[in-house]
Enzyme design. Structure first.
Site, PDB file in Angstrom:
ATOM      1  CB  THR A 384      -0.591  -0.097   1.353  1.00 32.09           C
ATOM      2  OG1 THR A 384      -1.448  -1.303   1.191  1.00 32.09           O
ATOM      3  CG2 THR A 384      -1.869   1.029   1.291  1.00 32.09           C
ATOM      4  CG  ASN A 404      -2.596  -7.493   0.732  1.00 30.93           C
ATOM      5  OD1 ASN A 404      -2.685  -6.528   1.415  1.00 30.93           O
ATOM      6  ND2 ASN A 404      -2.966  -8.593   0.927  1.00 30.93           N
ATOM      7  CG  ASP A 426      -6.747  -6.970   2.565  1.00 33.51           C
ATOM      8  OD1 ASP A 426      -5.947  -7.586   3.144  1.00 33.51           O
ATOM      9  OD2 ASP A 426      -6.701  -5.978   2.015  1.00 33.51           O
ATOM     10  CB  SER A 456      -7.291  -1.751   7.380  1.00 34.21           C
ATOM     11  OG  SER A 456      -7.861  -2.717   7.688  1.00 34.21           O
ATOM     12  N   GLY A 477       0.197  -0.029   5.747  1.00 34.16           N
ATOM     13  CA  GLY A 477       0.346  -0.673   6.871  1.00 34.16           C
ATOM     14  C   GLY A 477      -0.568  -1.654   7.309  1.00 34.16           C
ATOM     15  N   GLY A 478      -1.534  -1.990   6.115  1.00 34.68           N
ATOM     16  CA  GLY A 478      -2.287  -3.105   6.838  1.00 34.68           C
ATOM     17  C   GLY A 478      -3.346  -2.552   7.737  1.00 34.68           C
TER      18      GLY A 478
HETATM   19  O1  DON Z   1      -6.417  -2.890   2.185  1.00 28.35           O
HETATM   20  C1  DON Z   1      -5.900  -3.373   3.001  1.00 28.35           C
HETATM   21  O2  DON Z   1      -6.277  -3.095   4.210  1.00 28.35           O
HETATM   22  C2  DON Z   1      -4.626  -4.039   2.897  1.00 28.35           C
HETATM   23  N1  DON Z   1      -4.591  -4.520   1.667  1.00 28.35           N
HETATM   24  C3  DON Z   1      -3.659  -2.775   3.002  1.00 28.35           C
HETATM   25  C4  DON Z   1      -2.168  -3.509   2.716  1.00 28.35           C
HETATM   26  C5  DON Z   1      -1.278  -2.659   3.374  1.00 28.35           C
HETATM   27  O3  DON Z   1      -1.330  -1.655   3.582  1.00 28.35           O
HETATM   28  C6  DON Z   1       0.268  -3.174   3.083  1.00 28.35           C
HETATM   29  N2  DON Z   1       1.098  -2.224   3.533  1.00 28.35           N
HETATM   30  N3  DON Z   1       2.439  -1.968   3.397  1.00 28.35           N
END
Ligand code: DON
Length: 573
Positions: A384, A404, A426, A456, A477-478
Site C-alpha cells: 500500500t 496488498n 483481505d 483498512s 501498513g494493513g
Molecule cells: O486494504 C488493506 O487493508 C490492505 N490490503 C492494505 C495492505 C497494506 O497496507 C500493506 N502495506 N504496506
C-alpha cells in the site's frame, strides 16, 4: 550577580513558556513540514511528487495531479504503486463538496467461498493461496478509479493523455534506482523469482539490480502507451485485458476477460463524522478504515485526551481500549456493503460509542475474548501507499491504493509489465482464521465472486470547526493504517502538533485479536511500558505503519509531511 539574575529570569520565562506552549514538543526534534505557497504534493517517491507538481503547474487541479502521481508511482514505486491493484480516493473540493471513490479490487466471478481451502480442510499455502501466485489477485480497479475521478472531478484543463505520459516516459526511459529500491527487490527475490516475468523485470533475470542502475520497464511503457491512447477501457477490454486473461488461464488463475469487462469503480457516500467539533471525512465500506477510526474517536471524545500527556500510559490505555472495541466490531460487522448488511450509521453514532465506553476501566486492560463486538442499533444478529495533493483553490485529495503485500502476488502478467495484487487475502479466506495481518474476520467478509474484500485503508480529510479544509492524512501498513491515521488526528486536534510532528510521533496499535498492544521500538519510555503492563496490557514491539499528510495553515500556506519512518518527498510551490 547581574548574570545570576538574568539566568533566573530566563529560567522563569522558559518555565512559563513550557506551561503556555501546547504540549507539542514531545520529541527532542522532528523535521519541519515542507512549505508551499500555492500547492503541495506528498508521495512516497520524489519523481512521482514532481509529476504531480508538473500537472498542477499546467493548470490541472488536485484530482488531475493525484491521478498522474498514482500512475507515476506504478512505475517508480513498484512495491505498492500500481495499475494492478486498487484503492480509495477521498476528495474535498474547493466548493466544499465531499466525494469518495471506491476502486477496490473485485473477486473474479469464479472465486467461491472455499476457493482457498484445500481438500484437507486447511488453508492452502503457496501457489493457489490467497497470498501468492495467480489465484491471489482480485480484478484490479486502479485505472477505472482514476478515470472516474478524472472525468468527474478533474479540472477539464488537462487531457487524460497528459496524465499518463509522465508515467509512460518514466517506464520507457527508466529512472535511477535508489539504494532502498534495489535492496527491496533483493529482499523479495524469493517470491518474485518464482514467476518468470517478475524475475526478468525486477530481478534482472536473477543477476539483480544495484543502487544507481537505470531501471527501464518497456512492457509497462507499452501498456501505459495503450492506456494513454485509448483510456482505461483499454485495460479492461483491449489488448491488456486479453494479455492478463491469457496469462491467468495458462497458470490456473481465475480472472477472465469477462471479469475485467465487468469491473466497475464506484462512487460511495463519503463517511462523515466529527471529533471535538471538527468534521472528519473518510472512506466508508468496503473499507473498514473510516468506521473503525470514527468509532475509536467517538469513544475517545468521552475523555479529556488533551489533558493527558501525549505519551502517557493513561492516554495509551484509553486509546488501546477504544481500538480494541472498534476492531472487534470490524471483525463482526464489516464487509462489502453491496453483499453484506453493514450497520455503518449505528457504528459511528455517538450513542453507540457511549455504550462501548461503559465497559472501559480506568486502570485495567480488558480481555479481548470477553470484549467481543457490540450491539449497534438496528443490527439483527445474524503494499500500500498513500499520496495526497492540495491545489491553489483548496481542493484536497487523499488517495491510498495497494497491491496488498509488497509486490502483491509477486506475479507480473506476461507481456504487460503489470505486477498483480494479492488482495484476495483481505477476504476472510476462512471466517474466524487470521489473514496475513493476523486479522480475524467474519462471514460478511467471506469470499464471493464479484465481491470486494474488506480493507483498512483510511484516506481522511479533516475540516476546521468553521468548515475550512485543514488537513489530510493516509497511511500504509494493513490494519495499522487505521491506528496511524487515528493517532495523527488526535495528535493534531488534541495535542496541537503540526502535521509532520503528528505523523512522526510514536504510536501504538491494538486490533482486538491477537490481544496485544503494540508499541514502537523508539519513543516509549520503559516507565510507560511498566504501567501499561501493570494495567494488564500484553505488550509487543513493532513499527506502526507509515503515513503521509498535508495541512493548510491559518495563513493558507500548504504544509507537506512524509513519515520519518519511510521514504518519499513533499514538493510544494
Ligand atoms: O486494504 C488493506 O487493508 C490492505 N490490503 C492494505 C495492505 C497494506 O497496507 C500493506 N502495506 N504496506
Amino acid at each position: 550577580m547581574q548574570i545570576k539574575a538574568r539566568f533566573f529570569s530566563l529560567l522563569a520565562i522558559i518555565s512559563l513558556l513550557a506551561i503556555l506552549i501546547p504540549r507539542a514538543n514531545v520529541y527532542a526534534a522532528w523535521p519541519a513540514p515542507v512549505r508551499g505557497k500555492h500547492a503541495m504534493v506528498v508521495s512516497q517517491h520524489e519523481l512521482a511528487s514532481r509529476v504531480g507538481v508538473e500537472i498542477l503547474k499546467k493548470g490541472g487541479n488536485a484530482v488531475d495531479a493525484a491521478v498522474a502521481v498514482g500512475l507515476a508511482l506504478a512505475v517508480v514505486y513498484p512495491e505498492a504503486g500500481n495499475i494492478g491493484g486498487g484503492g480509495f480516493m477521498v476528495i474535498h473540493d474547493s466548493k466544499g463538496g465531499n466525494h469518495a471513490i471506491d476502486y477496490r479490487e473485485m473477486a473474479p466471478a469464479a472465486a467461491s467461498r472455499d476457493v482457498f481451502v484445500g481438500s484437507d480442510g486447511k488453508l492452502i499455502k503457496g501457489e493457489g493461496s490467497s497470498t501468492i501466485g495467480y489465484r491471489a489477485s482480485g480484478v484490479p480497479g486502479t485505472l477505472a478509479g482514476f478515470e472516474l475521478a478524472f472525468k468527474k472531478y478533474g479540472s477539464g484543463k488537462v487531457k487524460w493523455s497528459e496524465l499518463v505520459e509522465p508515467a509512460r516516459r518514466l517506464a520507457a526511459d527508466g529512472y535511477v534506482l535508489s539504494y532502498r529500491l534495489a535492496r527491496l527487490f533483493r529482499d523479495y527475490s524469493e517470491g518474485l523469482s518464482k514467476y518468470p516475468e517478475s524475475k526478468r523485470i525486477f530481478l534482472n533475470n536473477g543477476k539483480f539490480f544495484n543502487e544507481g542502475d537505470l531501471f527501464k520497464q518497456p512492457d509497462l511503457a507499452a501498456t501505459l502507451g495503450r492506456v494513454e491512447r485509448f483510456g482505461a477501457r483499454e485495460f479492461y477490454t483491449g489488448r491488456t485485458a486479453e494479455l492478463i486473461a491469457a496469462d491467468m488461464k495458462a497458470n490456473n488463475g481465475l480472472i477472465t476477460v469477462e471479469d475485467l469487462k465487468n469491473y466497475q469503480a464506484k462512487e460511495r457516500e463519503p463517511l462523515i463524522g466529527s471529533y471535538r467539533g471538527h468534521k472528519i471525512i473518510s472512506m466508508p465500506p468496503p473499507s473498514s478504515g473510516g468506521i473503525v477510526m470514527l468509532e475509536a474517536l467517538n469513544i475517545l471524545e468521552g475523555y479529556d485526551v488533551a489533558k493527558m500527556q501525549y505519551n502517557s500510559a493513561e492516554k495509551y490505555h484509553y486509546l488501546a481500549e477504544a481500538m480494541r472495541r472498534a476492531f472487534a466490531d470490524r471483525a463482526e460487522f464489516m464487509g462489502d456493503p453491496d453483499f453484506a448488511d453493514v450497520p455503518t450509521a449505528a457504528l459511528v453514532s455517538k450513542s453507540y460509542a457511549a455504550k462501548r465506553r461503559e465497559s472501559i476501566q480506568k486502570d485495567k486492560a480488558s480481555n479481548s475474548n470477553e470484549v467481543g463486538h457490540g450491539a449497534p442499533a438496528g443490527h439483527e444478529s445474524m503494499d500500500t501507499t498513500n499520496f495526497a495533493v492540495v491545489d491553489k483553490d483548496g481542493t484536497m485529495v487523499v488517495n491510498t491504493y495497494t497491491i496488498n503485500d509488497l509486490y502483491g502476488s509477486q506475479v507480473t502478467a506476461k507481456g504487460t509489465g503489470i505486477l498483480l495484487n494479492d488482495e484476495m487475502d483481505d477476504f476472510a479466506a476462512r471466517p474466524g482464521e487470521p489473514n496475513m495481518f493476523g486479522l480475524i474476520q467474519g462471514e460478511r467478509n467471506a469470499v464471493k465472486g464479484g465481491k470486494r474484500p474488506l480493507s483498512s485503508m483510511t484516506p481522511t480529510i479533516v475540516l476546521r470547526p468553521d468548515g475550512s479544509v485543514w488537513f489530510g492524512v493516509g497511511a500504509r501498513g494493513g490494519p495499522r493504517i487505521i491506528s496511524a491515521v487515528l493517532q495523527t488526528v488526535i495528535n493534531v486536534i488534541d495535542h496541537k502538533m503540526d502535521i509532520q510532528a503528528a505523523i512522526d510521533a510514536p504510536r501504538i496499535h491494538h486490533q482486538w485479536l491477537p490481544d496485544q498492544l503494540t508499541t514502537e521500538p523508539i519513543g516509549f519510555s520503559p516507565d510507560t511500558t511498566v504501567i501499561l503492563k501493570a494495567y494488564g496490557h500484553k505488550l509487543a514491539s513493532s513499527w506502526v505503519a507509515s503515513a503521509t499528510g498535508l495541512m493548510i495553515d491559518t495563513n493558507g500556506v500548504r504544509l507537506g509531511a512524509i513519515d520519518s519512518r519511510s521514504d518519499g518527498l513533499a514538493v510544494g510551490y
